[in-house]
Design a protein around this motif. Structure first.
Motif: not given
Lengths: 377, 312
Positions: B243-244, B257, B261-264, B247, B239-240, B255
């Motif tokens: 996320a990058r 955290a 979880d990550i919310h997009v 972006n 996930a991390a 984006v």
């Protein structure tokens, strides 16, 4: 109903101020401490009319008149006579500062006097501190004249200056002994009130602004006049407390007389405190911070001290300085208080000094109400 | 306007300038009786200035309106008598005790039964045993409760609360909000500014202001719906890193955290979905459609407003 709620609102502010005042111990101590400290300093430590100044006498002609003069000087209280100096010793004492005066009675003094020629007495004074010696010197001619008059009565009356009573009197009105405290106490009442009353109220509104309580105060249904009255009245009370302290201490420590009516004095005091706290409140509406309010107070305090006649004689100032002095409430208050306390002036004699203070109060109060910001703009 | 559904705040075109800076620009707002309206927006967006204009603490440079039926410029005194205003910063007297502060306020509003009102308020606060304690020694939460108690003592018809729960712990905040709802049930109208999303969700309606302009208003659901934002929740080991990678990809606008979880978030559904699925093929992650939150919307509104502001 409306008047009732206005009274309730003023009461709210007033009681709040009293509680805050009581809780601020340091300020409270200062309010009571300053008058006592000043009074003791001015009354005991600072003396513009020193007595017992060491005086050397060089007696080249020890006749009865010369002895009478020296005795007169001694009893005047200004001179502490030290006899038996040679001329050289006396001059050295003057240079070294152990003597404040040297009085020389020249040879032939007595014979000159008897012959009706002008006899000379030479007085040398250490004038490095002119105020210290001024009064003593001023007293000298009178002392000498009277000593001569006294000793020339009877067999030598032909040479006398006339019928003068044979005792030494330093003749001055209202404060015959020239006790500094008498003059200083009325002045102290005025200056202390000018300083503390103005300063305390100058901080009154700016403190609310700095602490963030002004927003709350403005959000509540308070009228500017209600805030002003509520904030000013406690400090008038505080001012009276100070005046009480000064008057009681002045009486106990210096036995300062109270010639006139106490009610009249307190009425003048009330008016004067009201003028000063209102001025402080006006500063408070102009200043943005407590520091600014403090600076404004000192800006006002300085001319009050210097130009009101407290420090320096009013009549000795140039016209422009007198004009500034006339605007200051302290100038008029000093005249009123000195008049009532030392001369026993009555209401009619005091009124001319009170209406300028009243005018000042009204003008300043109007400015304060106009300047008061009802909003946070 | 005196029937049910009466309008308590009704202002149009409110404008306030400080020097060259326009702090509040053409703000309209209506609040009905008994409503709890949340007032949101970034720092310096004009919330406090608007509230101050409504209760007569600031004079508007433009616009007009009424508060409780009184003109906000000409009848500020009448408004002040019926409004309870809780300032952002604690503005009771720290060198007065709790009881003395309440007595001060009670006298200011000329309450007929001073002792009784103060006693009731002190007991309502549960501060009877500490009523003689200096207000300055209270903790943040207690100060806030005291301030609220002080501004409802005169039974106002409108409460203006300026970030009342800043720096207050969650339990105290919840109790505070229970109290607000309780008061609103009795017909009190509340306008409350806040930064907390959970608090915004407890309001009947929300008004969002940015750079002095209102950019969204309505219920939380309405605002989320009208934003047109879609959200994916990305979870799993990668996930991390994902996320990058996400972006700056097409359709990806936010984006963020949330724990593991990550919310997009993005406003253009198809391109957002495409980008997310593309990344999902490269990293060990699970992707699921998520619910857009009020916070997502507000962050979006904030950056939009910033673009507008900079573009001016």
């Amino acid at each position: 109903m409306k008047a009732h709620s206005a009274a309730s609102r003023i009461r709210a502010v007033l009681l709040k101020e009293v509680i805050q005042m009581r809780r601020d111990r340091l300020t409270f101590a200062m309010i009571i401490g300053i008058p006592i400290l000043q009074l003791v300093l001015f009354g005991y430590a600072i003396n513009t009319d020193p007595k017992n100044l060491p005086t050397g006498v060089v007696m080249a002609d020890p006749g009865p008149v010369a002895r009478s003069i020296v005795a007169g000087m001694q009893t005047s209280g200004y001179f502490l006579i030290e006899r038996g100096h040679s001329e050289a010793e006396a001059r050295a004492g003057l240079t070294a500062g152990t003597l404040a005066f040297v009085v020389t009675v020249p040879a032939g003094f007595h014979s000159d006097l008897v012959r009706g020629q002008n006899p000379e007495i030479i007085v040398e004074a250490d004038a490095s501190d002119p105020t210290a010696s001024a009064n003593a010197i001023a007293a000298l001619p009178e002392i000498v004249n009277r000593a001569i008059a006294a000793s020339t009565q009877g067999p030598m009356s032909a040479a006398g200056a006339g019928a003068v009573r044979p005792e030494i009197i330093v003749h001055r009105h209202y404060n015959p002994e020239r006790i500094t405290a008498y003059n200083i106490v009325p002045g102290l009442i005025g200056t202390i009130l000018t300083m503390t009353a103005t300063l305390m109220t100058a901080l009154a509104l700016t403190r609310e602004i700095e602490r963030g309580t002004m927003e709350n105060l403005l959000a509540m249904p308070l009228r500017p006049i209600e805030i002003m009255v509520g904030k000013i009245v406690p400090y008038i009370g505080l001012g009276f407390l100070q005046v009480g302290v000064i008057l009681i201490a002045a009486y106990l420590l210096f036995q300062v007389p109270m010639e006139g009516s106490l009610t009249l004095l307190l009425s003048a005091v009330l008016l004067f405190i009201a003028a000063n706290v209102t001025l402080g409140y006006t500063f408070s509406t102009l200043a943005r911070s407590q520091l600014q309010a403090m600076q404004m107070t000192f800006f006002f305090f300085l001319p009050s001290i210097l130009l009101s006649g407290f420090m320096f004689p009013f009549r000795g100032m140039p016209v422009w300085a007198q004009a500034i002095g006339q605007v200051l409430p302290l100038t008029h208050f000093l005249r009123a208080v000195r008049g009532v306390m030392l001369k026993g002036n009555d209401v009619l004699q005091t009124l001319p000094h009170l209406w300028p203070v009243t005018l000042f109060l009204l003008v300043i109060g109007t400015i304060a109400l106009m300047r008061f910001r009802r909003t946070l703009d | 306007m005196n029937a049910n559904g009466e309008t308590v705040i009704d202002v149009r075109g409110l404008t306030k300038r400080f020097g060259d800076k326009v702090a509040v620009d053409d703000v309209d707002m209506t609040v009905a009786r008994g409503e709890i309206v949340g007032f949101l927006g970034p720092n310096g967006s004009g919330k406090t200035t608007t509230i101050r204009m409504i209760c007569g603490l600031l004079r508007p440079d433009g616009g007009e309106g009424t508060c409780l039926g009184h003109d906000i410029v000409r009848e500020a005194e009448a408004i002040k008598r019926q409004v309870g205003y809780m300032t952002q910063r604690f503005s009771l007297y720290e060198d007065l005790t709790i009881r003395e502060n309440l007595e001060f306020v009670a006298r200011l509003y000329a309450l007929s039964n001073l002792r009784q009102s103060v006693n009731e308020t002190v007991e309502g606060l549960g501060l009877k045993s500490r009523q003689h304690q200096l207000a300055g020694t209270l903790s943040g939460g207690w100060k806030q409760r005291l301030a609220l108690a002080a501004c409802i003592m005169h039974k106002p018809r409108l409460l203006l609360l300026d970030e009342p729960t800043a720096g207050v712990d969650p339990k105290a905040r919840r109790e505070f909000w229970d109290e607000i709802h309780h008061l609103a049930e009795d017909g009190l109208t509340v306008l409350v500014s806040t930064h907390y999303m959970d608090e915004a969700e407890r309001c009947h309606r929300v008004v969002y202001i940015a750079y002095g302009t209102i950019v969204a208003r309505g219920t939380a659901e309405e605002i989320i719906e009208s934003s047109g934002l879609g959200t994916f929740v990305v979870a799993g080991q990668g996930a991390a890193a994902a996320a990058r990678a996400l972006n700056g990809m097409p359709g990806v606008e936010q984006v963020a955290a949330f724990g593991q979880d990550i919310h997009v978030v993005g406003s253009h559904g198809p391109s957002l979905a495409e980008s997310v699925h593309e990344v999902a093929e490269r990293y060990p992650i699970h992707v699921a459609p998520g619910e857009t939150t009020l916070e997502d919307v507000f962050i979006r509104l904030m950056s939009d407003a910033q673009v507008n502001e900079n573009g001016r």
